[in-house]
Design an enzyme around this catalytic site. Structure first.
Site, PDB file in Angstrom:
ATOM      1  N   GLU A 126       0.831  -1.209   0.000  1.00 29.00           N
ATOM      2  CA  GLU A 126       0.000   0.000   0.000  1.00 29.00           C
ATOM      3  C   GLU A 126       0.864   1.257   0.000  1.00 29.00           C
ATOM      4  OE1 GLU A 126      -2.945   0.106   3.163  1.00 29.00           O
ATOM      5  OE2 GLU A 126      -4.524  -0.378   1.748  1.00 29.00           O
ATOM      6  N   HIS A 132       6.892 -26.594  -2.839  1.00 30.50           N
ATOM      7  CA  HIS A 132       6.174 -27.651  -3.553  1.00 30.50           C
ATOM      8  C   HIS A 132       5.032 -27.077  -4.387  1.00 30.50           C
ATOM      9  CE1 HIS A 132       8.192 -30.963  -1.330  1.00 30.50           C
ATOM     10  NE2 HIS A 132       8.405 -29.960  -0.485  1.00 30.50           N
ATOM     11  N   LYS A 182     -13.531   1.044  -3.920  1.00 28.82           N
ATOM     12  CA  LYS A 182     -14.627   1.440  -3.017  1.00 28.82           C
ATOM     13  C   LYS A 182     -15.706   2.165  -3.814  1.00 28.82           C
ATOM     14  CE  LYS A 182     -12.018   1.952   1.256  1.00 28.82           C
ATOM     15  NZ  LYS A 182     -11.463   2.883   2.209  1.00 28.82           N
TER      16      LYS A 182
HETATM   17  O1  PA5 Z   1      -3.152   1.490   5.862  1.00 30.83           O
HETATM   18  C1  PA5 Z   1      -4.296   1.877   5.777  1.00 30.83           C
HETATM   19  O2  PA5 Z   1      -4.608   3.061   5.970  1.00 30.83           O
HETATM   20  C2  PA5 Z   1      -5.422   0.940   5.439  1.00 30.83           C
HETATM   21  O3  PA5 Z   1      -4.950  -0.357   5.204  1.00 30.83           O
HETATM   22  C3  PA5 Z   1      -6.421   0.906   6.573  1.00 30.83           C
HETATM   23  O4  PA5 Z   1      -5.816   0.431   7.730  1.00 30.83           O
HETATM   24  C4  PA5 Z   1      -7.626   0.036   6.230  1.00 30.83           C
HETATM   25  O5  PA5 Z   1      -8.189   0.443   5.015  1.00 30.83           O
HETATM   26  C5  PA5 Z   1      -8.674   0.137   7.319  1.00 30.83           C
HETATM   27  O6  PA5 Z   1      -9.097   1.450   7.472  1.00 30.83           O
HETATM   28  P1  PA5 Z   1      -9.895   1.929   8.761  1.00 30.83           P
HETATM   29  O7  PA5 Z   1      -9.057   1.741   9.945  1.00 30.83           O
HETATM   30  O8  PA5 Z   1     -10.192   3.373   8.494  1.00 30.83           O
HETATM   31  O9  PA5 Z   1     -11.156   1.118   8.828  1.00 30.83           O
END
Ligand code: PA5
Length: 436
Positions: A286, A307, A425
């Site tokens: 990310e 494997h 989303k």
């Molecule tokens: O790193 C990030 O910001 C994301 O992976 C969030 O942790 C994830 O989308 C969850 O978001 P939230 O804590 O707002 O529900």
């Protein structure tokens, strides 16, 4: 101590290029330190360690002890950075197959939209214990935004169960970990009197494991959250003084990226690492995968995956490097003992291993695999960790948080946002007919 051993990787790279990448890594580190890097408003995960909040650590510890007395099930409801770190730490440190009857079972929910999983969880919550008494449940809903769909849906269903079971007392068994203010979760917490923990505004989800997001579930599981936290503090201090090894590593990975490597396969021979690798996969993926850049973080659990994808690693398209996580001292071990006589006169062919421990055999498998992969033109970076414990995991977490910030900065991206996640989303909400 954590060391990135580059000896099986840098021979694939030219010295000149490495030298200038190393300069770039140092410059990137300085911009993180002096808060001039892209996304500098998200560097709160460094402040959390440079200014430890011992009162908060004590509060978490005391609260966790109470929950451990009160609950049979502790359900952590969250996704992405709001669950992966805690899951990784629990998977690494809790002994498999040994759920103690006197401590809560920690269960993760809200990390997907699978109906069967949630239906089955609710059934499990409703089923009495072996002695016929009902299970006592405590829920920790974790969402920084307070609006993430997967978490919100799971929390609504679990909350309904809690309200049915505990009536007006349900609120006293729900803990909300979220932003200081705003969002639906804050409104629910205020209206229903949930105990609340704050995720600081300047700490993004995947950098939040060393806040109550990770620390409370870890403490409820009976692990030492303070040692974990202070392990990270120690690594923070040590890397502020001497980031040399981390910068060499960032420089090498950057050069591989420049050379057209597309995939970083994060592997380990110790199954304890599996979920922690998931945390690392999310942290790297990310953070760096944007603006057409970044190495895709793949995951392999060896020897199991030798494997399956082992063939691909050895002889498939030559566009990958491997990051292998290694532990010097195992948490426990098992010896292959000498056998007096063979069962029914059949030799199982393992006499040559007698006297060796599984750790020794596993290490030979690691060394052999590294040799084979390097011979097959896959550079292998070895991430060496002394042992597996709270302190070492704290060190590991901060090491990779800083690494990600430095490496992302070298790439020129903002390592702390995730604009691409919004695309799915938007499309999903359109399909679902969400009012704008
Ligand atoms: O790193 C990030 O910001 C994301 O992976 C969030 O942790 C994830 O989308 C969850 O978001 P939230 O804590 O707002 O529900």
């Amino acid at each position: 101590m954590i060391v990135a051993d580059l000896t099986q990787a840098t021979s694939f790279l030219e010295e000149n290029g490495l030298f200038s990448a190393r300069e770039k890594a140092l410059e990137a580190f300085r911009t993180v330190q002096n808060r001039t890097c892209r996304g500098a408003e998200w560097l709160g995960w460094r402040r959390v360690l440079s200014e430890p909040d011992d009162a908060l650590l004590d509060r978490i510890d005391t609260h966790a002890r109470k929950i451990r007395e009160q609950a049979d099930l502790f359900i952590v409801c969250g996704i992405g950075g709001s669950y992966q770190g805690a899951k990784g730490i629990l998977h690494a440190l809790k002994k498999p197959f040994h759920q103690r009857p006197d401590e809560p079972e920690v269960i993760f929910a809200g990390q997907h939209l699978g109906g069967r999983y949630l239906a089955s969880l609710i059934e499990y919550m409703s089923a009495p214990k072996a002695d016929g008494s009902p299970k006592e449940v405590v829920i920790n809903v974790i969402s920084k935004s307070g609006t993430t769909l997967e978490t919100a849906i799971a929390f609504r269903l679990l909350r309904e169960w809690m309200e049915e079971r505990y009536g007006v007392d349900a609120g006293g068994r729900i803990i909300a970990t979220t932003s200081p203010q705003g969002g639906v979760l804050n409104r629910l917490a205020e209206a229903n009197g949930y105990e609340k923990y704050v995720i600081p505004d300047d700490v993004g989800g995947r950098f939040s494991v060393l806040t109550p997001v990770g620390l409370l579930p870890v403490a409820v599981a009976g692990l030492d959250s303070k040692t974990l936290f202070y392990g990270a503090v120690g690594m923070f201090e040590s890397l502020e003084r001497d980031p040399g090894n981390l910068l060499d590593y960032a420089a090498a990975r950057y050069r591989f990226h420049e050379e057209g490597i597309a995939l970083d396969l994060i592997s380990s021979f110790d199954p304890e690492w599996r979920e922690m690798i998931g945390w690392l996969q999310q942290l790297l993926g990310e953070s760096e995968g944007k603006e057409g850049k970044g190495l895709f973080p793949g995951v392999a659990s060896y020897t199991t995956d030798l494997h399956s994808i082992g063939q691909m690693v050895q002889q498939g398209q030559r566009n990958l490097l491997e990051t292998m996580l290694r532990i010097r001292r195992p948490m426990s071990d098992l010896l292959i003992r000498e056998r007096e006589g063979n069962v029914a006169g059949v030799d199982d062919g393992l006499t040559y291993l007698e006297g060796k421990s599984l750790h020794q055999i596993n290490q030979s498998a690691e060394d052999g695999t590294i040799r084979a992969h390097v011979d097959g033109d896959v550079p292998v970076i070895q991430l060496m960790v002394d042992a597996m414990g709270e302190q070492q995991l704290g060190e590991f977490i901060y090491f990779y948080e800083l690494f990600t910030a430095v490496y992302g900065t070298m790439l020129g991206v903002n390592p702390f946002d995730q604009p691409g996640v919004e695309a799915y989303k938007k499309a999903m909400y359109q399909q679902l007919g969400k009012p704008s």
